[in-house]
Scaffold this motif. Structure first.
Motif, PDB file in Angstrom:
ATOM      1  N   LEU A  13     -70.457  12.513 -35.232  1.00 29.32           N
ATOM      2  CA  LEU A  13     -69.568  13.448 -35.558  1.00 29.32           C
ATOM      3  C   LEU A  13     -68.070  13.164 -35.047  1.00 29.32           C
ATOM      4  O   LEU A  13     -67.156  12.712 -35.669  1.00 29.32           O
ATOM      5  CB  LEU A  13     -69.750  14.954 -35.059  1.00 29.32           C
ATOM      6  N   LEU A  14     -67.945  12.575 -33.521  1.00 28.53           N
ATOM      7  CA  LEU A  14     -66.918  12.018 -33.341  1.00 28.53           C
ATOM      8  C   LEU A  14     -66.353  10.625 -33.890  1.00 28.53           C
ATOM      9  O   LEU A  14     -65.299  10.704 -34.355  1.00 28.53           O
ATOM     10  CB  LEU A  14     -67.097  11.680 -31.656  1.00 28.53           C
ATOM     11  N   ASN A  15     -67.482   9.699 -34.067  1.00 28.23           N
ATOM     12  CA  ASN A  15     -67.062   8.596 -34.712  1.00 28.23           C
ATOM     13  C   ASN A  15     -66.813   8.656 -36.248  1.00 28.23           C
ATOM     14  O   ASN A  15     -65.359   8.056 -36.383  1.00 28.23           O
ATOM     15  CB  ASN A  15     -68.475   7.807 -34.697  1.00 28.23           C
ATOM     16  N   ASN A  16     -67.460   9.617 -37.095  1.00 30.62           N
ATOM     17  CA  ASN A  16     -66.831  10.082 -38.324  1.00 30.62           C
ATOM     18  C   ASN A  16     -65.240  10.562 -38.363  1.00 30.62           C
ATOM     19  O   ASN A  16     -64.474  10.223 -39.129  1.00 30.62           O
ATOM     20  CB  ASN A  16     -67.542  10.766 -39.074  1.00 30.62           C
ATOM     21  N   LEU A  17     -65.087  11.401 -37.518  1.00 29.64           N
ATOM     22  CA  LEU A  17     -63.937  12.222 -37.310  1.00 29.64           C
ATOM     23  C   LEU A  17     -62.603  11.041 -37.126  1.00 29.64           C
ATOM     24  O   LEU A  17     -61.565  11.151 -37.516  1.00 29.64           O
ATOM     25  CB  LEU A  17     -63.688  13.214 -36.167  1.00 29.64           C
ATOM     26  N   VAL A  18     -63.092  10.292 -35.934  1.00 35.72           N
ATOM     27  CA  VAL A  18     -62.022   9.110 -35.762  1.00 35.72           C
ATOM     28  C   VAL A  18     -61.796   8.151 -36.748  1.00 35.72           C
ATOM     29  O   VAL A  18     -60.673   7.803 -37.025  1.00 35.72           O
ATOM     30  CB  VAL A  18     -62.407   8.434 -34.418  1.00 35.72           C
ATOM     31  N   LYS A  19     -62.846   7.633 -37.489  1.00 36.15           N
ATOM     32  CA  LYS A  19     -63.005   6.884 -38.762  1.00 36.15           C
ATOM     33  C   LYS A  19     -61.911   7.477 -39.803  1.00 36.15           C
ATOM     34  O   LYS A  19     -60.976   6.646 -40.324  1.00 36.15           O
ATOM     35  CB  LYS A  19     -64.136   6.418 -39.306  1.00 36.15           C
ATOM     36  N   GLU A  20     -62.154   8.629 -40.020  1.00 30.00           N
ATOM     37  CA  GLU A  20     -61.295   9.544 -41.066  1.00 30.00           C
ATOM     38  C   GLU A  20     -59.566   9.656 -40.605  1.00 30.00           C
ATOM     39  O   GLU A  20     -58.770   9.280 -41.364  1.00 30.00           O
ATOM     40  CB  GLU A  20     -61.760  10.881 -41.239  1.00 30.00           C
ATOM     41  N   ALA A  21     -59.430   9.563 -39.371  1.00 33.72           N
ATOM     42  CA  ALA A  21     -58.105   9.597 -38.822  1.00 33.72           C
ATOM     43  C   ALA A  21     -57.543   8.306 -39.026  1.00 33.72           C
ATOM     44  O   ALA A  21     -56.406   8.174 -39.306  1.00 33.72           O
ATOM     45  CB  ALA A  21     -58.027  10.006 -37.301  1.00 33.72           C
ATOM     46  N   MET A  22     -58.419   7.280 -38.745  1.00 32.80           N
ATOM     47  CA  MET A  22     -57.947   5.717 -38.812  1.00 32.80           C
ATOM     48  C   MET A  22     -57.531   5.557 -40.486  1.00 32.80           C
ATOM     49  O   MET A  22     -56.538   4.895 -40.712  1.00 32.80           O
ATOM     50  CB  MET A  22     -59.320   4.727 -38.451  1.00 32.80           C
ATOM     51  N   ARG A  23     -58.400   5.912 -41.273  1.00 33.61           N
ATOM     52  CA  ARG A  23     -58.049   6.036 -42.764  1.00 33.61           C
ATOM     53  C   ARG A  23     -56.708   6.547 -43.180  1.00 33.61           C
ATOM     54  O   ARG A  23     -56.057   5.822 -43.902  1.00 33.61           O
ATOM     55  CB  ARG A  23     -59.326   6.555 -43.553  1.00 33.61           C
ATOM     56  N   ARG A  24     -56.526   7.777 -42.573  1.00 31.03           N
ATOM     57  CA  ARG A  24     -55.305   8.369 -42.909  1.00 31.03           C
ATOM     58  C   ARG A  24     -53.910   7.636 -42.314  1.00 31.03           C
ATOM     59  O   ARG A  24     -53.083   7.711 -43.122  1.00 31.03           O
ATOM     60  CB  ARG A  24     -55.489   9.926 -42.400  1.00 31.03           C
ATOM     61  N   ASP A  25     -54.254   7.106 -41.311  1.00 30.18           N
ATOM     62  CA  ASP A  25     -53.273   6.571 -40.482  1.00 30.18           C
ATOM     63  C   ASP A  25     -52.805   5.127 -41.153  1.00 30.18           C
ATOM     64  O   ASP A  25     -51.690   4.801 -41.409  1.00 30.18           O
ATOM     65  CB  ASP A  25     -53.648   6.215 -39.119  1.00 30.18           C
ATOM     66  N   GLN A  26     -53.929   4.383 -41.738  1.00 32.51           N
ATOM     67  CA  GLN A  26     -53.603   3.322 -42.329  1.00 32.51           C
ATOM     68  C   GLN A  26     -53.150   3.599 -43.987  1.00 32.51           C
ATOM     69  O   GLN A  26     -52.249   2.803 -44.105  1.00 32.51           O
ATOM     70  CB  GLN A  26     -55.047   2.538 -42.379  1.00 32.51           C
ATOM     71  N   GLN A  27     -53.502   4.492 -44.456  1.00 28.98           N
ATOM     72  CA  GLN A  27     -52.659   4.893 -45.666  1.00 28.98           C
ATOM     73  C   GLN A  27     -51.371   5.132 -45.596  1.00 28.98           C
ATOM     74  O   GLN A  27     -50.579   4.819 -46.318  1.00 28.98           O
ATOM     75  CB  GLN A  27     -53.684   6.093 -46.424  1.00 28.98           C
ATOM     76  N   THR A  28     -51.036   6.027 -44.637  1.00 31.39           N
ATOM     77  CA  THR A  28     -49.789   6.461 -44.089  1.00 31.39           C
ATOM     78  C   THR A  28     -48.893   5.052 -43.931  1.00 31.39           C
ATOM     79  O   THR A  28     -47.832   5.016 -44.545  1.00 31.39           O
ATOM     80  CB  THR A  28     -49.544   7.312 -43.236  1.00 31.39           C
ATOM     81  N   ALA A  29     -49.244   4.331 -43.088  1.00 28.62           N
ATOM     82  CA  ALA A  29     -48.701   2.911 -42.930  1.00 28.62           C
ATOM     83  C   ALA A  29     -48.542   2.033 -43.977  1.00 28.62           C
ATOM     84  O   ALA A  29     -47.445   1.564 -44.349  1.00 28.62           O
ATOM     85  CB  ALA A  29     -49.510   2.245 -41.704  1.00 28.62           C
TER      86      ALA A  29
END
Length: 53
Positions: A34-50
């Motif tokens: 669960l933690l890995n998936n939550l962090v990966k989702e945050a990474m995807r959002r961060d990369q999209q914003t960047a």
């Protein structure tokens, strides 16, 4: 098979830990999954914003 993924220790507030336990149980997954998936989702959002800047 031996797991070779890096590990780290983390401290959570009691409410956060309780939520994590309940959420993982409800989804029939481990807390680590669960933690890995939550962090990966945050990474995807961060990369999209960047890339939108």
């Amino acid at each position: 098979m031996k797991c070779t993924d890096p590990q780290f220790k983390a401290r959570f507030e009691p409410k956060v830990k309780a939520w994590l336990e309940q959420k993982a149980k409800a989804e029939e997954r481990s807390q680590a999954w669960l933690l890995n998936n939550l962090v990966k989702e945050a990474m995807r959002r961060d990369q999209q914003t960047a890339t939108q800047k």
